[in-house]
Design an enzyme around this catalytic site. Sequence first.
Site, mmCIF file in Angstrom:
data_model
loop_
_atom_site.group_PDB
_atom_site.id
_atom_site.type_symbol
_atom_site.label_atom_id
_atom_site.label_comp_id
_atom_site.label_asym_id
_atom_site.label_seq_id
_atom_site.Cartn_x
_atom_site.Cartn_y
_atom_site.Cartn_z
ATOM 1 N N CYS A 164 0.828 -1.213 0.000
ATOM 2 C CA CYS A 164 0.000 0.000 0.000
ATOM 3 C C CYS A 164 0.867 1.270 0.000
ATOM 4 C CB CYS A 164 -0.983 -0.063 1.161
ATOM 5 S SG CYS A 164 -2.417 0.971 0.876
ATOM 6 N N HIS A 184 -3.278 -4.964 1.715
ATOM 7 C CA HIS A 184 -2.589 -5.281 2.977
ATOM 8 C C HIS A 184 -2.688 -6.781 3.259
ATOM 9 C CE1 HIS A 184 -2.103 -1.169 4.755
ATOM 10 N NE2 HIS A 184 -3.007 -0.904 3.846
ATOM 11 N N GLU A 201 -0.950 -8.295 5.363
ATOM 12 C CA GLU A 201 -0.596 -8.508 6.780
ATOM 13 C C GLU A 201 -1.792 -8.389 7.727
ATOM 14 O OE1 GLU A 201 -0.152 -5.804 5.081
ATOM 15 O OE2 GLU A 201 -0.468 -4.060 6.359
#
Length: 204
Positions: free
Chosen positions: A95, A185, A187
Amino acid sequence: MNKKLSFLWLKGASKQMKIAVLAVQGAFIEHEQMLSCLGAEWFEIRKKEDLLQEFDGLILPGGESTVMGKLLHELTLFSDLQKRIKEGLPVLGTCAGLILLAEKLSNDENAYFKTCPITVKRNAYGRQLGSFFTEGYVEPIGKIPMAFIRAPFVEQIGKDVEVIARVNEKIVGVKYKNQIGVSFHPEVTKCTKLHEYFLDLCQE
Ligand code: GLN
């Protein structure tokens, strides 16, 4: 996190990885949790002295690219990290991290590391409806969950840039030499596949 996957990754790994996570702003803790889950050693980059350690890869997290760009300069981290990326240090930008890698931004006169020959549009999905969740295919790892948060997408790619992910025809993942950049994202999901792919790149 998927413990089974991480176990499998560890089994295949022949060397203990040490990954640097840029931790001046943004969503770096989630990346650190992913790395711990996969058995990779990590440390945070917050100041110049942190660069004295040896490391095999770098993660540029999501957050606010303008703030991160400014802090990278203020903390005198910018030139050293840019040089290392240019020299081939494996890097994963998510991002805002993708924005930091881009050579050009189509809707912002700033640009940061400029190590990846792509043009990126910031907040490309609009500010109101800019956050959504989907599943998408990433080459070569398959379908993974993707969280988009005020995300950019890639508008143009230069020579030798591989498109590794598209969502609704928009380019949301690229690979260029040692650099992987994604709009979303990984994560904040439970899927560790993209991080495993990155650790494989660091291993090479
Ligand atoms: N919109 C942010 C920027 O331009 C990126 C958002 C994110 O990293 N989730 O920097």
